[in-house]
Design a protein around this motif. Structure first.
Motif, PDB file in Angstrom:
ATOM      1  N   ALA A 185       2.660   3.606   8.626  1.00 11.55           N
ATOM      2  CA  ALA A 185       2.353   4.724   9.533  1.00 11.55           C
ATOM      3  C   ALA A 185       1.736   5.873   8.738  1.00 11.55           C
ATOM      4  N   ASN A 186       2.286   6.147   7.546  1.00  7.32           N
ATOM      5  CA  ASN A 186       1.716   7.204   6.694  1.00  7.32           C
ATOM      6  C   ASN A 186       0.278   6.867   6.301  1.00  7.32           C
ATOM      7  N   THR A 187       0.058   5.588   5.986  1.00  2.91           N
ATOM      8  CA  THR A 187      -1.294   5.151   5.589  1.00  2.91           C
ATOM      9  C   THR A 187      -2.272   5.378   6.735  1.00  2.91           C
ATOM     10  N   GLN A 188      -1.854   4.964   7.932  1.00  2.00           N
ATOM     11  CA  GLN A 188      -2.754   5.133   9.087  1.00  2.00           C
ATOM     12  C   GLN A 188      -3.006   6.606   9.374  1.00  2.00           C
ATOM     13  N   ALA A 189      -1.967   7.439   9.230  1.00  3.36           N
ATOM     14  CA  ALA A 189      -2.132   8.878   9.492  1.00  3.36           C
ATOM     15  C   ALA A 189      -3.058   9.504   8.445  1.00  3.36           C
ATOM     16  N   LEU A 190      -2.893   9.079   7.184  1.00  2.46           N
ATOM     17  CA  LEU A 190      -3.735   9.618   6.096  1.00  2.46           C
ATOM     18  C   LEU A 190      -5.208   9.259   6.336  1.00  2.46           C
ATOM     19  N   CYS A 203       0.816  -1.235   0.000  1.00  3.37           N
ATOM     20  CA  CYS A 203       0.000   0.000   0.000  1.00  3.37           C
ATOM     21  C   CYS A 203       0.838   1.267   0.000  1.00  3.37           C
ATOM     22  N   GLY A 204       2.147   1.154   0.300  1.00  5.36           N
ATOM     23  CA  GLY A 204       2.982   2.358   0.374  1.00  5.36           C
ATOM     24  C   GLY A 204       2.424   3.312   1.416  1.00  5.36           C
ATOM     25  N   THR A 230      -1.480  -3.805   3.284  1.00  2.00           N
ATOM     26  CA  THR A 230      -0.233  -4.385   3.806  1.00  2.00           C
ATOM     27  C   THR A 230       0.972  -3.794   3.078  1.00  2.00           C
ATOM     28  N   ASP A 231       2.081  -3.753   3.769  1.00  4.48           N
ATOM     29  CA  ASP A 231       3.350  -3.303   3.177  1.00  4.48           C
ATOM     30  C   ASP A 231       4.467  -3.799   4.077  1.00  4.48           C
ATOM     31  N   ILE A 232       5.672  -3.800   3.502  1.00  2.00           N
ATOM     32  CA  ILE A 232       6.838  -4.182   4.293  1.00  2.00           C
ATOM     33  C   ILE A 232       7.406  -2.968   5.033  1.00  2.00           C
ATOM     34  N   SER A 233       7.040  -1.779   4.588  1.00  2.00           N
ATOM     35  CA  SER A 233       7.613  -0.548   5.152  1.00  2.00           C
ATOM     36  C   SER A 233       6.755  -0.018   6.299  1.00  2.00           C
ATOM     37  N   LEU A 234       7.367   0.049   7.478  1.00  2.52           N
ATOM     38  CA  LEU A 234       6.638   0.584   8.646  1.00  2.52           C
ATOM     39  C   LEU A 234       6.324   2.060   8.446  1.00  2.52           C
ATOM     40  N   CYS A 264      -4.563  -2.276   8.770  1.00  8.42           N
ATOM     41  CA  CYS A 264      -3.205  -2.191   8.208  1.00  8.42           C
ATOM     42  C   CYS A 264      -2.304  -3.229   8.876  1.00  8.42           C
ATOM     43  N   ALA A 265      -1.477  -3.891   8.078  1.00 16.20           N
ATOM     44  CA  ALA A 265      -0.594  -4.919   8.637  1.00 16.20           C
ATOM     45  C   ALA A 265       0.737  -4.926   7.902  1.00 16.20           C
TER      46      ALA A 265
END
Ligand SMILES: C[S@@+](CC[C@H](N)C(=O)[O-])C[C@H]1O[C@@H](n2cnc3c(N)ncnc32)[C@H](O)[C@@H]1O
Length: 199
Positions: A72-77, A45-46, A64-68, A87-88
């Motif tokens: 974190a950006n996804t959750q903040a957005l 998801c980037g 999902t993504d490998i990048s924390l 998100c996982a």
């Protein structure tokens, strides 16, 4: 997988708006009335630009993504816009979901980022985690894309058509198309595969 490089990419925030083909795919295939009952996986998801679009449109979305940093950006957005998605952190090649968990999956600019070995496992995971009749849209660079071989820190793999045919075997329906945008009067181009799959 060099997670640090993808953390750096996601620190930049990624694209500011959802991919045109994600919008078209969702609008064509899922009328508003079915969206809340449609569980969609945003694989890789980037920073969440497509996740936000899916959540806004009422889909039941998992990202999902490998990048924390990306997650974190996804959750903040999502939080900024009062939206929800699950998100996982996960490798595309080992998704932490049961068989037949999703009605739909999108993966945008990820199979090229991860390279062919991980992509083979990721597509096999898509097959496993999609319900029968579930659909996926995959956008990733072809070997004619201007970004392939360019001096980026992460390096994109550009696929040949025959590799894509091999990658996508085992689905009930496969459409292998291209999404091409040219620049500088055609001298440079984004030349992506646009693959839609039905399990
Ligand atoms: C070019 S970005 C695209 C992000 C997003 N799909 C978009 O359209 O904005 C590629 C993303 O894939 C993720 N990625 C690359 N390889 C991965 C892998 N093997 N497993 C999980 N995620 C991966 C990176 O962390 C990054 O967030």
């Amino acid at each position: 997988m060099n997670t640090r490089l993808w953390d750096i990419w996601n620190t930049g925030g990624g694209p500011q708006y959802p991919h045109a083909k994600v919008i078209q795919f969702c609008m064509r295939n899922y009328p508003p009335a079915v969206r809340s009952a449609t569980r969609v996986l945003d694989l890789g998801c980037g920073s969440g630009v497509n996740t936000r679009f899916l959540a806004e449109q009422g889909f039941d979305c998992v990202a999902t993504d490998i990048s924390l940093v990306g997650l974190a950006n996804t959750q903040a957005l999502l939080a900024r816009h009062g939206l929800r998605a699950s998100c996982a952190v996960a490798e595309i090649s080992a998704q932490p979901f049961a068989d037949a968990s999703f009605d739909c999956a999108i993966t945008i600019g990820v199979l090229d980022s991860a390279g062919p070995a991980a992509a083979r496992k990721a597509v096999s995971e898509l097959r496993r985690t999609l319900k029968l009749g579930g659909r996926a849209i995959c956008v990733f660079a072809s070997d004619a894309d201007m970004r392939v071989g360019a001096a980026t820190a992460y390096g994109l793999y550009g696929y040949r058509h025959d590799e894509v045919v091999e990658l996508t075997t085992g689905f009930a329906e496969v459409a292998i198309d291209r999404y091409i945008t040219t620049y500088d009067s055609g001298r440079r181009q984004h030349n992506d595969f646009l693959v839609t799959l039905t399990r």
